[in-house]
Scaffold this motif. Structure first.
Motif, PDB file in Angstrom:
ATOM      1  N   THR A 155       0.820  -1.324   0.142  1.00 48.99           N
ATOM      2  CA  THR A 155      -0.040   0.038   0.210  1.00 48.99           C
ATOM      3  C   THR A 155       0.871   1.136   0.117  1.00 48.99           C
ATOM      4  O   THR A 155       0.639   2.193  -0.670  1.00 48.99           O
ATOM      5  CB  THR A 155      -0.904   0.311   1.340  1.00 48.99           C
ATOM      6  OG1 THR A 155      -1.521  -1.047   1.313  1.00 48.99           O
ATOM      7  CG2 THR A 155      -1.757   1.178   1.100  1.00 48.99           C
ATOM      8  N   SER A 156       1.820   1.155   0.445  1.00 45.09           N
ATOM      9  CA  SER A 156       2.815   2.328   0.821  1.00 45.09           C
ATOM     10  C   SER A 156       3.454   2.561  -0.694  1.00 45.09           C
ATOM     11  O   SER A 156       3.802   3.716  -0.876  1.00 45.09           O
ATOM     12  CB  SER A 156       4.118   2.072   1.752  1.00 45.09           C
ATOM     13  OG  SER A 156       3.398   2.050   3.088  1.00 45.09           O
ATOM     14  N   TYR A 157       3.923   1.428  -1.309  1.00 45.41           N
ATOM     15  CA  TYR A 157       4.434   1.734  -2.688  1.00 45.41           C
ATOM     16  C   TYR A 157       3.345   2.423  -3.626  1.00 45.41           C
ATOM     17  O   TYR A 157       3.686   3.101  -4.568  1.00 45.41           O
ATOM     18  CB  TYR A 157       4.714   0.331  -3.228  1.00 45.41           C
ATOM     19  CG  TYR A 157       5.982  -0.143  -3.125  1.00 45.41           C
ATOM     20  CD1 TYR A 157       7.087   0.529  -3.462  1.00 45.41           C
ATOM     21  CD2 TYR A 157       6.358  -1.377  -2.265  1.00 45.41           C
ATOM     22  CE1 TYR A 157       8.532   0.218  -3.294  1.00 45.41           C
ATOM     23  CE2 TYR A 157       7.652  -1.646  -1.928  1.00 45.41           C
ATOM     24  CZ  TYR A 157       8.947  -0.985  -2.418  1.00 45.41           C
ATOM     25  OH  TYR A 157      10.165  -1.574  -2.202  1.00 45.41           O
ATOM     26  N   ILE A 158       2.111   1.840  -3.416  1.00 46.36           N
ATOM     27  CA  ILE A 158       0.821   2.397  -4.616  1.00 46.36           C
ATOM     28  C   ILE A 158       0.974   3.840  -4.083  1.00 46.36           C
ATOM     29  O   ILE A 158       0.716   4.879  -5.010  1.00 46.36           O
ATOM     30  CB  ILE A 158      -0.460   1.498  -4.226  1.00 46.36           C
ATOM     31  CG1 ILE A 158      -0.266   0.144  -4.571  1.00 46.36           C
ATOM     32  CG2 ILE A 158      -1.593   2.260  -4.935  1.00 46.36           C
ATOM     33  CD1 ILE A 158      -1.476  -0.835  -4.243  1.00 46.36           C
ATOM     34  N   LYS A 159       0.925   4.396  -2.921  1.00 54.37           N
ATOM     35  CA  LYS A 159       0.764   5.629  -2.418  1.00 54.37           C
ATOM     36  C   LYS A 159       2.001   6.710  -2.998  1.00 54.37           C
ATOM     37  O   LYS A 159       1.543   7.831  -3.515  1.00 54.37           O
ATOM     38  CB  LYS A 159       0.588   5.738  -0.992  1.00 54.37           C
ATOM     39  CG  LYS A 159      -0.680   5.255  -0.322  1.00 54.37           C
ATOM     40  CD  LYS A 159      -0.668   5.402   1.152  1.00 54.37           C
ATOM     41  CE  LYS A 159      -1.981   4.952   1.792  1.00 54.37           C
ATOM     42  NZ  LYS A 159      -2.011   5.058   3.248  1.00 54.37           N
ATOM     43  N   ALA A 160       3.081   5.969  -3.077  1.00 59.47           N
ATOM     44  CA  ALA A 160       4.296   6.405  -3.270  1.00 59.47           C
ATOM     45  C   ALA A 160       4.266   6.739  -4.907  1.00 59.47           C
ATOM     46  O   ALA A 160       4.411   7.942  -5.315  1.00 59.47           O
ATOM     47  CB  ALA A 160       5.689   5.784  -2.945  1.00 59.47           C
ATOM     48  N   ILE A 226      -2.881   9.716 -18.246  1.00 54.91           N
ATOM     49  CA  ILE A 226      -3.773   8.532 -18.444  1.00 54.91           C
ATOM     50  C   ILE A 226      -3.178   7.609 -18.747  1.00 54.91           C
ATOM     51  O   ILE A 226      -3.324   6.333 -18.463  1.00 54.91           O
ATOM     52  CB  ILE A 226      -5.067   8.991 -19.397  1.00 54.91           C
ATOM     53  CG1 ILE A 226      -5.970  10.109 -18.811  1.00 54.91           C
ATOM     54  CG2 ILE A 226      -5.485   7.874 -19.912  1.00 54.91           C
ATOM     55  CD1 ILE A 226      -6.969  10.622 -19.779  1.00 54.91           C
ATOM     56  N   LYS A 227      -2.043   7.536 -19.575  1.00 56.66           N
ATOM     57  CA  LYS A 227      -1.318   6.622 -20.213  1.00 56.66           C
ATOM     58  C   LYS A 227      -0.431   5.968 -18.989  1.00 56.66           C
ATOM     59  O   LYS A 227      -0.179   4.704 -19.093  1.00 56.66           O
ATOM     60  CB  LYS A 227      -0.339   7.119 -21.225  1.00 56.66           C
ATOM     61  CG  LYS A 227      -0.929   7.080 -22.559  1.00 56.66           C
ATOM     62  CD  LYS A 227      -1.082   5.377 -23.140  1.00 56.66           C
ATOM     63  CE  LYS A 227      -1.473   5.311 -24.585  1.00 56.66           C
ATOM     64  NZ  LYS A 227      -0.603   5.780 -25.566  1.00 56.66           N
ATOM     65  N   ILE A 228       0.044   6.919 -18.263  1.00 53.87           N
ATOM     66  CA  ILE A 228       0.854   6.329 -16.821  1.00 53.87           C
ATOM     67  C   ILE A 228       0.008   5.141 -16.145  1.00 53.87           C
ATOM     68  O   ILE A 228       0.396   4.338 -15.643  1.00 53.87           O
ATOM     69  CB  ILE A 228       1.223   7.652 -16.114  1.00 53.87           C
ATOM     70  CG1 ILE A 228       2.433   8.262 -16.791  1.00 53.87           C
ATOM     71  CG2 ILE A 228       1.850   6.995 -14.757  1.00 53.87           C
ATOM     72  CD1 ILE A 228       2.810   9.605 -15.952  1.00 53.87           C
ATOM     73  N   ILE A 229      -1.230   5.608 -16.077  1.00 50.05           N
ATOM     74  CA  ILE A 229      -2.315   4.661 -15.017  1.00 50.05           C
ATOM     75  C   ILE A 229      -2.431   3.661 -16.107  1.00 50.05           C
ATOM     76  O   ILE A 229      -2.391   2.484 -15.521  1.00 50.05           O
ATOM     77  CB  ILE A 229      -3.543   5.571 -14.811  1.00 50.05           C
ATOM     78  CG1 ILE A 229      -3.395   6.812 -14.079  1.00 50.05           C
ATOM     79  CG2 ILE A 229      -4.744   4.622 -14.320  1.00 50.05           C
ATOM     80  CD1 ILE A 229      -4.425   7.797 -13.814  1.00 50.05           C
ATOM     81  N   VAL A 230      -2.645   3.592 -17.090  1.00 44.84           N
ATOM     82  CA  VAL A 230      -2.601   2.285 -18.201  1.00 44.84           C
ATOM     83  C   VAL A 230      -1.537   1.536 -17.966  1.00 44.84           C
ATOM     84  O   VAL A 230      -1.519   0.258 -17.947  1.00 44.84           O
ATOM     85  CB  VAL A 230      -2.966   2.968 -19.550  1.00 44.84           C
ATOM     86  CG1 VAL A 230      -2.771   1.650 -20.468  1.00 44.84           C
ATOM     87  CG2 VAL A 230      -4.392   3.517 -19.782  1.00 44.84           C
ATOM     88  N   PHE A 231      -0.252   2.176 -17.862  1.00 46.69           N
ATOM     89  CA  PHE A 231       0.667   1.596 -17.876  1.00 46.69           C
ATOM     90  C   PHE A 231       0.806   0.752 -16.535  1.00 46.69           C
ATOM     91  O   PHE A 231       1.289  -0.360 -16.539  1.00 46.69           O
ATOM     92  CB  PHE A 231       2.171   2.618 -17.992  1.00 46.69           C
ATOM     93  CG  PHE A 231       3.515   1.841 -17.849  1.00 46.69           C
ATOM     94  CD1 PHE A 231       4.081   1.075 -18.872  1.00 46.69           C
ATOM     95  CD2 PHE A 231       4.203   2.304 -16.502  1.00 46.69           C
ATOM     96  CE1 PHE A 231       5.430   0.687 -18.381  1.00 46.69           C
ATOM     97  CE2 PHE A 231       5.141   1.654 -16.280  1.00 46.69           C
ATOM     98  CZ  PHE A 231       5.866   0.732 -17.221  1.00 46.69           C
ATOM     99  N   MET A 232       0.609   1.362 -15.533  1.00 40.51           N
ATOM    100  CA  MET A 232       0.624   0.758 -14.385  1.00 40.51           C
ATOM    101  C   MET A 232      -0.144  -0.490 -14.192  1.00 40.51           C
ATOM    102  O   MET A 232      -0.106  -1.313 -13.472  1.00 40.51           O
ATOM    103  CB  MET A 232       0.303   1.742 -13.055  1.00 40.51           C
ATOM    104  CG  MET A 232       1.544   2.927 -13.078  1.00 40.51           C
ATOM    105  SD  MET A 232       0.912   4.234 -12.030  1.00 40.51           S
ATOM    106  CE  MET A 232       1.168   3.516 -10.455  1.00 40.51           C
TER     107      MET A 232
END
Length: 293
Positions: A155-160, A226-232
């Motif tokens: 969760t900490s990684y996701i927040k970071a 948006i592309k960053i979110i898709v990439f993740m």
């Protein structure tokens, strides 16, 4: 008698590991092994302790902690006859996972007792060793924000990562040389990997190997939010390579030169670092480390 030393990060694994003489003597016969336990109390302390253990003629030095602790211990053992053992106590444990080393302490100790060793490749960035991966751009910013947080969980990684999105438009201007090609670009990410896992079973380079004498390179060009979110999301599904902005390479070396300032913000095996240099050169050292796996 075999001298086996354990370098323990006491705050790894939420600080609740029970690595002490009582536990270790249950696995290692004191008539056959001389057991030494050392505690790493601050960053880089494991380096000093490992160097001491080498001078004390330890045959096996076991890093008990996360990827950062493993990096500090292993960096002292490159091109030596001393064997690295690993008890993974960190949050991600990417290198240990690649080497099929169990997270369970008892099972990891059983593996160390068997002493089945292999020689693995080591990455070298200027003068710094890495064993899993290194990178500049977005992943370095994620690690920087992760280290600044109090948590050591997924969760900490996701927040970071989400926090890093806010500065994802601040890209560095670099020239990258690899495989005879020169690329002038402002990348979202340049990721150089020796192993196939970041941790938490997440991988940017699923085909990477510790034993092929090659580095796996992932270059991601500039992305919209948006592309960053898709990439993740695609990364979680191990399908990120389908994006047109993603390029992959295999090479023995890569050279990256920053055009606008003599400073790199970089992550090395999940640890953030500032390197005061306009150029970084990354190479692979074949079969440079003996490890129990």
């Amino acid at each position: 008698m075999t001298h086996i030393h354990f370098i323990v990060n006491p705050i790894a694994g939420k600080g609740n590991n029970n690595i002490g003489l009582d536990l270790l003597e249950a696995y290692f016969d004191t008539n056959l092994y001389n057991i030494v336990i050392k505690t790493a109390d601050y960053k880089k302390h494991a380096i000093k302790l490992t160097q001491e253990s080498i001078s004390e003629r330890a045959a096996i030095i076991v890093a008990c902690g996360g990827d950062g602790t493993i990096n500090e211990v292993a960096s002292c053992l490159v091109h030596t006859s001393v064997t690295l053992g690993i008890i993974p106590l960190g949050s991600g444990n990417g290198l240990a996972s690649h080497l099929n080393i169990p997270k369970n302490i008892d099972k990891a100790l059983q593996l160390i007792k068997l002493q089945l060793t292999k020689q693995i490749d080591v990455g070298l960035l200027n003068k710094d060793y890495f064993f899993s991966n290194t990178g500049i751009g977005f992943d370095a910013q994620v690690i920087k924000n992760y280290e600044a947080s109090n948590g050591r969980t997924l969760t900490s990684y996701i927040k970071a990562a989400l926090k890093s999105l806010k500065k994802s438009d601040k890209l560095i201007d670099v020239e990258t040389k690899l495989k005879g090609h020169i690329i002038n670009h402002r990348p979202f990410l340049i990721f150089i990997s020796n192993s196939n896992e970041l941790g938490y079973k997440v991988s940017l380079t699923p085909k990477a190997s510790l034993e092929d004498g090659m580095l796996d390179i992932l270059i991601v060009s500039k992305l919209s939010v948006i592309k960053i979110i898709v990439f993740m999301l695609l990364m979680a599904l191990k399908r990120h390579h389908i994006l047109k902005e993603v390029s992959t390479y295999q090479t023995e070396n890569i050279k990256i030169t920053q055009k606008n300032r003599p400073l790199f913000q970089i992550q090395i095996d999940g640890e953030f670092k500032m390197i005061k240099s306009r150029t970084i050169e990354i190479t692979v050292l074949e079969k440079a480390l003996n490890v129990i796996a």
